[in-house]
Each structure stands twice: as C-alpha cells, then as structure tokens.
Enzyme design. Structure first.
Site, short mmCIF file in Angstrom:
data_model
loop_
_atom_site.label_atom_id
_atom_site.label_comp_id
_atom_site.label_asym_id
_atom_site.label_seq_id
_atom_site.Cartn_x
_atom_site.Cartn_y
_atom_site.Cartn_z
N THR A 122 -27.33 31.43 -7.12
CA THR A 122 -27.16 31.76 -8.53
C THR A 122 -26.41 33.07 -8.69
O THR A 122 -26.91 34.11 -8.32
CB THR A 122 -28.52 31.85 -9.23
N GLY A 123 -25.20 32.99 -9.23
CA GLY A 123 -24.46 34.19 -9.58
C GLY A 123 -23.96 35.00 -8.40
O GLY A 123 -23.48 36.10 -8.58
N CYS A 124 -24.08 34.49 -7.17
CA CYS A 124 -23.70 35.31 -6.03
C CYS A 124 -22.20 35.48 -5.98
O CYS A 124 -21.46 34.51 -6.07
CB CYS A 124 -24.21 34.69 -4.73
N GLY A 125 -21.75 36.70 -5.78
CA GLY A 125 -20.33 36.97 -5.83
C GLY A 125 -19.65 37.01 -4.49
O GLY A 125 -18.43 36.95 -4.43
N CYS A 131 -21.13 35.42 -1.36
CA CYS A 131 -21.64 34.50 -0.35
C CYS A 131 -20.50 33.74 0.30
O CYS A 131 -19.62 33.21 -0.38
CB CYS A 131 -22.60 33.49 -0.98
#
Length: 281
Positions: A121-124, A126
């Site tokens: 969720t929302g990881c910029g 990864c």
C-alpha cells in the site's frame, strides 16, 4: 464520494468503501452492541504498458485514470500527458488492470528500462534493485510564486470537509491542490499516501493546470518520495499535515521547494523555502 471508474469489459468494479457488520464491546458493559462500520476498499491494480505488466499497486478503486497518468509521470515513464494515448481499465477475478497506451517513441524508451514492483500500500520504492535507483526528479527552476499564510490556513480548513471517503472510513489519505488564494481545486483520496498524490498529479496533468498557480497539501507524513513526486509535477510548495523525514527535507532543499509541515489549525512549521511565504494578506 471519489470518482468511480467503469471497466472497459463491462465487469463491475469494487466500490471505494464497503459497510460490514461489527460488534462494539464496552469494557464496563456485559453485552456487546451490534453496529456496522465502513471500510476503505483496497484492491490490487496492475499497471500495464504495451502489453507488458509493470507494477502491481494496492489502491482504492476510484479515480484510476488519474492514477495511471500521475503514476506514469512520477515513475519517469512519461514527461507530459500527451505521451499517453489512452487508458483502458479492465476488471478480473484477481483484481484490476490499467492498460496504458503510450505514444510509440515513449513506449520504446519505456521497454528499454526495467523495474520489478510488487506494490504494498502506497510504497514508493519497493522492487528497486540498488540505492542508485532511488527516485530523483529532474532538477528544474522552481516557479517564482508567493503564497500567503492565510491561503494555507484556508486550504487546510477546507480539506477536512473535502475528504469524503475518509469521513466514511477514517482510513485513507488525501492529497489536494489549492489555488494561490487557498481555494481547493482538486482532492484525491486513497489507502496509499503515494497513490493519493499520484491521483492528484494525474488529475492536474489531465486538466492542464499550471503548477505555478497553486500548492499541494497532503494529509500524511512527508517522506522523500512525496517530495519527489511533487517535484516531478513542478510544485514549488508542499504542505503536510504530519512531519517530514530528514531525507524529505534534503530533497526539498535540492529542488528549491518550500516545505511546510506539522500543519495545524493554529500553527505551521516551515522547514525550508520560507522566502515564498507571505505572512499577511
């Protein structure tokens, strides 16, 4: 409620929120009471360019065409809205697919790159392969704008009422764009803070709005990815409800941006770029 998209293949899409039955337990009462609660929907969305899957992000299923545009810009896949010829949304048993049709030249450049990104969720960041791959927006000349503190106060005051999905679920982030007088012109929400900002970026791109005509407001903490995404858009001022990280501040200084954070109803903390702020007016 945020904009609800329709799948190209006619399949129904998830709603941005669902209501589920619950039981509320009071510590000093013998019996729980029946209740219900709205939950923010989180669903996998596969972004596909030229039939090649690129990323799977966990998002709220609303304003997904905006998300496709904003994600494509902040990922460095495109430089302008015109480089996307169209976006098709498909719904399947395992989730949603955004088929992004790039202009031929841009598609060739994109296919020459590679990145594996199975998104949380929302990881910029990864899936990047090394530290050199950390996102960094192109250096640019920041717009020479001035923003009054009164305009920031006005935008913050209006933002709560504009967060329709969060009022229902209390579980999503928002990213907003305000004109220089503090009037909100666009608000996007998502379970992922990066996704909310990407949706906002996409909405501004599609509308052709000039980044020199306003400033960004985010309800989440201000990490370095949020600064990089705002810089890719060309925003000169970003206001965050929560605090920034040290790297976010360093990147804001590198991009000559104004970073205000810990924004409350009565105070605002300026971390850099205070010369763009006007104390009265």
């Amino acid at each position: 409620m945020p904009g609800h998209d329709v799948a190209e293949n006619g399949s129904p899409l998830p709603e941005p929120a669902v209501r589920v039955p619950t039981r509320v337990v009071a510590y000093r009462e013998a019996e729980p009471r029946a209740d219900s609660r709205a939950l923010a929907v989180e669903t996998p969305v596969n972004l596909v360019y030229g039939s090649v899957p690129y990323a799977v992000m966990m998002t709220t299923p609303s304003d997904l065409e905006d998300f496709a545009y904003g994600f494509s810009l902040t990922e460095g896949i495109i430089e302008a809205a015109e480089e996307i010829r169209g976006v098709t949304l498909e719904s399947g048993a395992e989730g949603l697919r955004l088929l992004v049709d790039l202009a031929p030249g841009r598609l060739r450049e994109h296919l020459a790159r590679k990145r594996a990104l199975s998104g949380r969720t929302g990881c910029g960041v990864c899936g990047i392969e090394d530290l050199a791959s950390l996102p960094s927006a192109d250096m640019r000349e920041a717009p020479a704008i001035r923003v009054t503190v009164a305009a920031i106060e006005r935008a913050l005051s209006a933002l709560s009422d504009a967060q329709v999905l969060n009022h229902e679920t209390r579980a999503v982030h928002a990213a907003a764009w305000a004109d220089l007088d503090g009037t909100l012109v666009a608000v996007r929400e998502d379970v992922g803070r990066h996704n909310a900002l990407d949706k906002l970026v996409g909405a501004l791109m599609r509308s052709g709005r000039d980044p020199a005509t306003g400033f960004a407001v985010i309800t989440s903490r201000c990490s370095f990815e949020m600064v990089e995404k705002a810089a890719r858009l060309g925003a000169a001022v970003i206001v965050a409800i929560s605090a920034p990280t040290s790297l976010a501040l360093a990147r804001a200084r590198e991009h000559d941006m104004t970073l205000c954070a810990i924004a409350r109803s009565d105070t605002l903390t300026v971390f850099c770029g205070g010369e763009r702020l006007v104390m009265s007016g």
